[in-house]
Design a protein around this motif. Structure first.
Motif, short mmCIF file in Angstrom:
data_model
loop_
_atom_site.label_atom_id
_atom_site.label_comp_id
_atom_site.label_asym_id
_atom_site.label_seq_id
_atom_site.Cartn_x
_atom_site.Cartn_y
_atom_site.Cartn_z
N ASN A 176 0.83 -1.21 0.00
CA ASN A 176 0.00 0.00 0.00
C ASN A 176 0.87 1.25 0.00
O ASN A 176 1.83 1.35 0.76
CB ASN A 176 -0.89 0.04 1.25
CG ASN A 176 -1.87 -1.11 1.24
OD1 ASN A 176 -2.64 -1.27 0.29
ND2 ASN A 176 -1.81 -1.95 2.26
N ALA A 177 0.51 2.18 -0.85
CA ALA A 177 1.15 3.49 -0.82
C ALA A 177 0.06 4.51 -0.53
O ALA A 177 -0.74 4.83 -1.40
CB ALA A 177 1.83 3.79 -2.15
N ALA A 178 0.02 4.98 0.73
CA ALA A 178 -1.07 5.84 1.17
C ALA A 178 -1.17 7.09 0.30
O ALA A 178 -2.27 7.56 0.01
CB ALA A 178 -0.86 6.23 2.63
N HIS A 179 -0.03 7.61 -0.13
CA HIS A 179 -0.06 8.85 -0.90
C HIS A 179 0.13 8.60 -2.39
O HIS A 179 0.49 9.50 -3.14
CB HIS A 179 0.99 9.82 -0.37
CG HIS A 179 0.69 10.28 1.03
ND1 HIS A 179 -0.16 11.31 1.32
CD2 HIS A 179 1.09 9.78 2.23
CE1 HIS A 179 -0.25 11.46 2.63
NE2 HIS A 179 0.49 10.54 3.21
N GLY A 180 -0.05 7.36 -2.81
CA GLY A 180 0.01 7.05 -4.24
C GLY A 180 1.32 6.43 -4.65
O GLY A 180 2.39 6.86 -4.21
N ALA A 181 1.20 5.39 -5.49
CA ALA A 181 2.40 4.70 -5.96
C ALA A 181 3.26 5.63 -6.81
O ALA A 181 4.48 5.48 -6.85
CB ALA A 181 2.01 3.46 -6.77
N ARG A 198 7.06 7.96 4.83
CA ARG A 198 5.93 8.87 4.98
C ARG A 198 4.98 8.78 3.78
O ARG A 198 3.77 8.94 3.93
CB ARG A 198 6.41 10.31 5.13
CG ARG A 198 6.95 10.57 6.51
CD ARG A 198 7.63 11.92 6.64
NE ARG A 198 8.49 11.90 7.82
CZ ARG A 198 8.04 12.11 9.06
NH1 ARG A 198 6.77 12.37 9.27
NH2 ARG A 198 8.87 12.05 10.09
N ALA A 199 5.56 8.55 2.60
CA ALA A 199 4.72 8.47 1.40
C ALA A 199 3.88 7.21 1.38
O ALA A 199 2.83 7.17 0.74
CB ALA A 199 5.61 8.53 0.14
N THR A 200 4.35 6.17 2.08
CA THR A 200 3.61 4.91 2.03
C THR A 200 2.68 4.75 3.22
O THR A 200 1.79 3.89 3.21
CB THR A 200 4.58 3.70 1.99
OG1 THR A 200 5.56 3.87 3.01
CG2 THR A 200 5.26 3.61 0.64
N HIS A 201 2.87 5.54 4.27
CA HIS A 201 2.00 5.43 5.44
C HIS A 201 0.91 6.49 5.41
O HIS A 201 1.13 7.59 4.92
CB HIS A 201 2.82 5.56 6.73
CG HIS A 201 3.57 4.33 7.07
ND1 HIS A 201 4.84 4.08 6.59
CD2 HIS A 201 3.23 3.24 7.80
CE1 HIS A 201 5.25 2.90 7.03
NE2 HIS A 201 4.29 2.37 7.76
#
Lengths: 237, 240
Positions: free
Chosen positions: B120-125, B202-205
């Motif tokens: 999962n990439a919370a802020h987009g892959a 941070r980008a993935t959480h």
């Protein structure tokens, strides 16, 4: 006429050893000057100093009236390194296209220079698959591609068959006819006869600045290899 | 600059096995990791997502240090230094070529990781992909600098464990930095990869990216430029 290459009291130290000591010389414009001497006598180091890629301990090296290595000279001086410095994983044409782009050579120069070194048939081949002689010519072609007015060629004819060698000397003289100045090194005195002027070098010093005819006359030897030996023995005495 | 980029890409294109390895190895390792942590999916998610953005760093470090070493030993660098090409345009050409390569690699690794392996990439892959390209350029810049200290390819490959592994171990990927011995935390703070990892993490959480993310990005870009400047200083027009 002022000299194209002018060197005064050059000293070069490589790896803690003095390779060139107090060397002075002049190379005349529009001529093929042969730099001849045995392997390890400092020919390549001297050529590197002229091109401006060698750290120099002392002395003055000028090319076309400017200090060697000056940025403006990079357009005017062509340098062929002793071992072919081309990308072995690219084709001959791709190498030429790259060096043409880097030096700002005009379009069409790639085909011209391929013909000049007689590599048209191998143009699409990867350099790594070429023979030693072909590689040398590919490297030479990348040096000629932007038509520099001063050419410093470190052993361009090594490993070439006699016919190709004769062709190359022919094209060197065509270059000087067109106004270029060539300094060509060789460890083989056989090549001396092909040059307009000769610089005989030994152990980091110029023994003699002469011409083939003058050398024969002075030493009384018709064979230039023997004439060179006579000069070396004369200098030692 | 584009001439050099084109030349470097042509060289790599001539070597399909390298391309296959560049794409295949990270995809394979990520897949391997997924099944190593088969019963601990959260651990895989914690490590796997940032890893997508760290592969390009490692590989570009290695490729650049070898490629630059080849330029030095084959005499082509000496030739180029005698020609009217600026160091900036030579290095810029390499940066463009390896940036393109990193983008392709990152796109494929991120697709596999986020679309198929359940990361999962919370802020987009795409953000992870973008950070991956930035990290690749950092790796490239460090590799370029490191190559100046290697005489042979044997030495150059050793710089990978010497320079890359400590950064990977300390960046927080395997163990949170707060759980490390105190002095190690200080060392970690001095490594650029720590900031690269922090940005990826941070980008993935979930949760806002915040100012720390911006700071991370600035540090990574700054370190890249600093390493490039140091690398440029090792490219000498005149050599002894």
């Amino acid at each position: 006429m002022t000299a194209t290459i002018h060197i005064e009291h050059l000293h070069v130290v490589r790896g803690g050893r003095t390779v060139i000591e107090d060397l002075s010389l002049d190379v005349s414009p529009g001529r093929v000057t042969g730099l001849l001497g045995p392997s390890g006598c400092g020919k390549s180091t001297l050529m590197r100093a002229i091109v401006g890629v060698q750290v120099v301990a002392a002395g003055r090296v000028e090319v076309l009236g400017r200090a060697a290595g000056e940025p403006s000279l990079r357009h005017d001086v062509g340098y062929l390194t002793q071992s072919p410095s081309v990308y072995t994983d690219l084709t001959v044409t791709e190498n030429l296209q790259y060096f043409a782009a880097v030096t700002g050579a005009p379009p069409g120069s790639v085909d011209e220079v391929l013909a000049q070194v007689a590599l048209q048939d191998a143009a699409g081949q990867v350099v790594g698959s070429l023979s030693g002689g072909q590689r040398t010519r590919a490297s030479l072609a990348t040096t000629l591609v932007n038509r520099p007015t001063v050419l410093v060629l470190d052993e361009p004819t090594v490993g070439l068959d006699p016919i190709l060698r004769a062709d190359l000397w022919q094209s060197f003289h065509e270059l000087t006819d067109a106004g270029a100045t060539l300094l060509v090194s060789s460890h083989s005195m056989e090549e001396a006869a092909e040059c307009d002027d000769l610089l005989l070098m030994r152990e980091g010093a110029i023994l003699s600045a002469t011409t083939p005819d003058e050398l024969r006359e002075r030493t009384g030897e018709h064979d230039l290899s023997r004439a060179f030996l006579a000069v070396v023995r004369g200098a030692g005495a | 600059m584009t001439a050099t980029a084109q030349r470097v890409l042509r060289q790599i294109r001539r070597d399909p096995r390298t391309i296959a390895l560049l794409i295949g190895v990270p995809v394979g390792l990520l897949t391997l990791l997924r099944y190593v942590f088969d019963s601990q999916v959260t651990t895989f998610e914690h490590i796997g997502a940032p890893m997508c953005g760290l592969f390009p760093f490692t590989l570009m470090f290695l490729i650049t240090s070898i490629a630059m070493l080849r330029e030095r030993t084959s005499g082509t660098l000496e030739r180029l230094m005698s020609l009217p090409i600026s160091k900036a345009s030579l290095l810029g050409g390499y940066a463009i070529a390896f940036g393109v390569l990193a983008a392709v690699q990152a796109a494929i690794v991120c697709t596999v990781g986020f679309a198929w392996l359940g990361l999962n990439a919370a802020h987009g892959a795409w953000l992870v992909g973008l950070l991956a390209v930035g990290n690749a350029l950092l790796g490239m810049a460090l590799g370029l600098f490191a190559s100046a200290f290697a005489r042979t390819e044997f030495q150059a490959v050793q710089f990978m464990p010497a320079i890359v592994f400590p950064q990977l171990l300390l960046c927080g990927l395997f163990v949170p930095r707060s759980a490390m011995a105190g002095p190690l935390q200080v060392v970690a703070d001095a490594f650029p990869l720590t900031y690269a990892f922090d940005a990826l993490s941070r980008a993935t959480h979930p949760g806002p990216l915040g100012r720390t993310f911006a700071l991370d990005v600035v540090v990574v870009i700054g370190s890249t430029l600093a390493a490039l400047a140091l690398g440029a200083a090792t490219l000498r027009r005149r050599t002894p």
